[in-house]
Write an enzyme that holds these catalytic residues in place. Sequence first.
Site, PDB file in Angstrom:
ATOM      1  N   ARG A   1     -10.254   2.035  -2.269  1.00 48.34           N
ATOM      2  CA  ARG A   1     -11.093   1.870  -0.478  1.00 48.34           C
ATOM      3  C   ARG A   1     -11.566   0.256  -0.029  1.00 48.34           C
ATOM      4  O   ARG A   1     -12.363  -0.130  -0.303  1.00 48.34           O
ATOM      5  CB  ARG A   1     -12.567   2.679  -1.458  1.00 48.34           C
ATOM      6  CG  ARG A   1     -12.269   4.158  -1.386  1.00 48.34           C
ATOM      7  CD  ARG A   1     -13.728   4.608  -1.884  1.00 48.34           C
ATOM      8  NE  ARG A   1     -13.241   6.375  -1.751  1.00 48.34           N
ATOM      9  CZ  ARG A   1     -12.449   6.592  -3.091  1.00 48.34           C
ATOM     10  NH1 ARG A   1     -12.471   5.703  -4.050  1.00 48.34           N
ATOM     11  NH2 ARG A   1     -12.220   8.030  -2.647  1.00 48.34           N
TER      12      ARG A   1
ATOM     13  N   HIS B   1      -5.890   3.645   0.137  1.00 45.03           N
ATOM     14  CA  HIS B   1      -5.019   3.374  -0.461  1.00 45.03           C
ATOM     15  C   HIS B   1      -4.228   2.950   0.018  1.00 45.03           C
ATOM     16  O   HIS B   1      -2.855   3.322  -0.282  1.00 45.03           O
ATOM     17  CB  HIS B   1      -4.372   4.577  -1.628  1.00 45.03           C
ATOM     18  CG  HIS B   1      -5.435   4.527  -3.170  1.00 45.03           C
ATOM     19  ND1 HIS B   1      -5.581   3.413  -3.575  1.00 45.03           N
ATOM     20  CD2 HIS B   1      -4.819   5.383  -3.916  1.00 45.03           C
ATOM     21  CE1 HIS B   1      -6.029   4.457  -4.783  1.00 45.03           C
ATOM     22  NE2 HIS B   1      -6.414   5.578  -4.979  1.00 45.03           N
TER      23      HIS B   1
ATOM     24  N   HIS C   1      -0.472   3.945  -9.639  1.00 46.26           N
ATOM     25  CA  HIS C   1      -1.182   5.600  -9.350  1.00 46.26           C
ATOM     26  C   HIS C   1      -0.552   6.687 -10.653  1.00 46.26           C
ATOM     27  O   HIS C   1      -1.144   7.259 -10.640  1.00 46.26           O
ATOM     28  CB  HIS C   1      -1.581   6.071  -7.973  1.00 46.26           C
ATOM     29  CG  HIS C   1      -2.953   6.680  -8.305  1.00 46.26           C
ATOM     30  ND1 HIS C   1      -3.473   7.425  -9.716  1.00 46.26           N
ATOM     31  CD2 HIS C   1      -4.049   5.919  -7.628  1.00 46.26           C
ATOM     32  CE1 HIS C   1      -4.997   7.777  -8.481  1.00 46.26           C
ATOM     33  NE2 HIS C   1      -4.798   6.692  -7.648  1.00 46.26           N
TER      34      HIS C   1
ATOM     35  N   ASP D   1     -13.960   7.133 -12.458  1.00 47.45           N
ATOM     36  CA  ASP D   1     -13.459   6.133 -11.265  1.00 47.45           C
ATOM     37  C   ASP D   1     -14.508   4.933 -11.841  1.00 47.45           C
ATOM     38  O   ASP D   1     -15.453   4.621 -10.287  1.00 47.45           O
ATOM     39  CB  ASP D   1     -13.954   7.311 -10.633  1.00 47.45           C
ATOM     40  CG  ASP D   1     -12.954   6.696  -9.351  1.00 47.45           C
ATOM     41  OD1 ASP D   1     -12.073   5.964  -9.373  1.00 47.45           O
ATOM     42  OD2 ASP D   1     -12.556   7.396  -8.435  1.00 47.45           O
TER      43      ASP D   1
ATOM     44  N   GLU E   1      -5.469   1.199 -13.452  1.00 48.29           N
ATOM     45  CA  GLU E   1      -4.836   1.302 -12.288  1.00 48.29           C
ATOM     46  C   GLU E   1      -4.723  -0.431 -12.780  1.00 48.29           C
ATOM     47  O   GLU E   1      -6.262  -0.864 -12.200  1.00 48.29           O
ATOM     48  CB  GLU E   1      -5.025   1.061 -11.406  1.00 48.29           C
ATOM     49  CG  GLU E   1      -5.334   3.329 -11.044  1.00 48.29           C
ATOM     50  CD  GLU E   1      -5.612   3.610  -9.704  1.00 48.29           C
ATOM     51  OE1 GLU E   1      -5.513   3.534  -8.631  1.00 48.29           O
ATOM     52  OE2 GLU E   1      -6.506   4.422 -10.306  1.00 48.29           O
TER      53      GLU E   1
HETATM   54  C1  FUC Z   1      -8.641   6.362  -7.533  1.00 46.33           C
HETATM   55  C2  FUC Z   1      -9.909   6.499  -7.338  1.00 46.33           C
HETATM   56  C3  FUC Z   1     -10.048   6.755  -6.173  1.00 46.33           C
HETATM   57  C4  FUC Z   1      -9.212   7.843  -5.771  1.00 46.33           C
HETATM   58  C5  FUC Z   1      -7.828   7.905  -5.651  1.00 46.33           C
HETATM   59  C6  FUC Z   1      -6.699   8.535  -5.173  1.00 46.33           C
HETATM   60  O1  FUC Z   1      -7.463   5.697  -7.443  1.00 46.33           O
HETATM   61  O2  FUC Z   1     -10.101   5.304  -8.030  1.00 46.33           O
HETATM   62  O3  FUC Z   1     -12.117   7.412  -6.478  1.00 46.33           O
HETATM   63  O4  FUC Z   1      -9.585   9.298  -5.494  1.00 46.33           O
HETATM   64  O5  FUC Z   1      -7.505   7.367  -7.287  1.00 46.33           O
END
Ligand code: FUC
Length: 352
Positions: free
Chosen positions: A84, A109, A183, A248, A312
Amino acid sequence: MNNPGIEKDVFALTADGEQVDRYTLRNVNGLVLSLISYGATVTELHVPDRRGKLDDVVLGFDNLQQYETESPYFGATVGRVAFRISHGKFTLDGKPYNLTLNNGPHHLHGGPKGLSWVVWQSEPLQAEEGPAVKFTYLSPDGDQGYPGNLSVTVVYTLTKRDELKIDYTATTDQPTPVNLTNHTYFNLAGAASGNVLGHVFQIDADRYSLTDEAMIATGQLAPVGGTPMDFTKPTAADARGRQIGGYDVAYLHNRPSGSPARMATVTESATGRAMEVHTTAPAIVFYTGNYLDGSLTGKGAIYHKHAGFCLETGHLPDSVQHPNFPSIILRPGQTYRHTCVYRFLLNQRPPW
Ligand code: FUC
């Protein structure tokens, strides 16, 4: 079919009629990796358990339409800047920029049409380490509000050492922030097996980034000691994780290095699968699928809360607004480089 190597076919056409290619890679030990050119995305990863039984250990969908319309970034390459950015704002060399917003009033993202939501160019490579695919994308000046033409390359290799290796490079013709990540949501017991909070995690980080109620980084780094965020010793996510709704959290690596260093290890006792995460990057975000709510399905599974975890690698979230965080500004003439290795420990004990 069981020989190491690489196969290519057409996965599907996007809603706009663009062709999306799929690559299926096999290594010498029978691991199988599938990638698609939409979002340069990992769609399948089959890994043996302690008895040699293969399971697909990444969450994903059965068709492209789901990836285009409802994906919570399953397997996707994320950027130009992952995580974010508060209100989508930053100032670079004295000039203010406003990015597209897609997470309430914030930029998440890379924005609504970021690198996860476009078709990349692709070509197979036969690297010495194992079969590989190179994805490239030219993000034009102004894309999602970012300055500069950014040329991005992501190479996935399925190595002989049972690694999913991801090498990122990028160059630009104007100064611009870059923070790429992947991701993939893993579940070491298999994509359809349910909750991952029983997995045991170790994360080599003494500090984490504090966030506000909107999950925006405050700029403060806090010690993990004495908090539920402490994974310096191998710990199941369960006991402490449920109290805080899952993880998170962005961690700062204790020993960032120019070459890949181990930053995390995960084990799953029922199947005996274990995975290490090695990276050149200074940070890692540990996310336990907290926003999954049973509304998404794929691979015969209903993806409930905590059905997968993400580790990540990259820079800290919202680095553009916090000068005390390592810089993510890329300038003309420089090359952005980042490597992330997910290494599966077959027939080996984890390092504890
Ligand atoms: C991760 C989290 C975020 C978000 C994303 C889809 O990177 O850090 O909060 O929900 O996934």
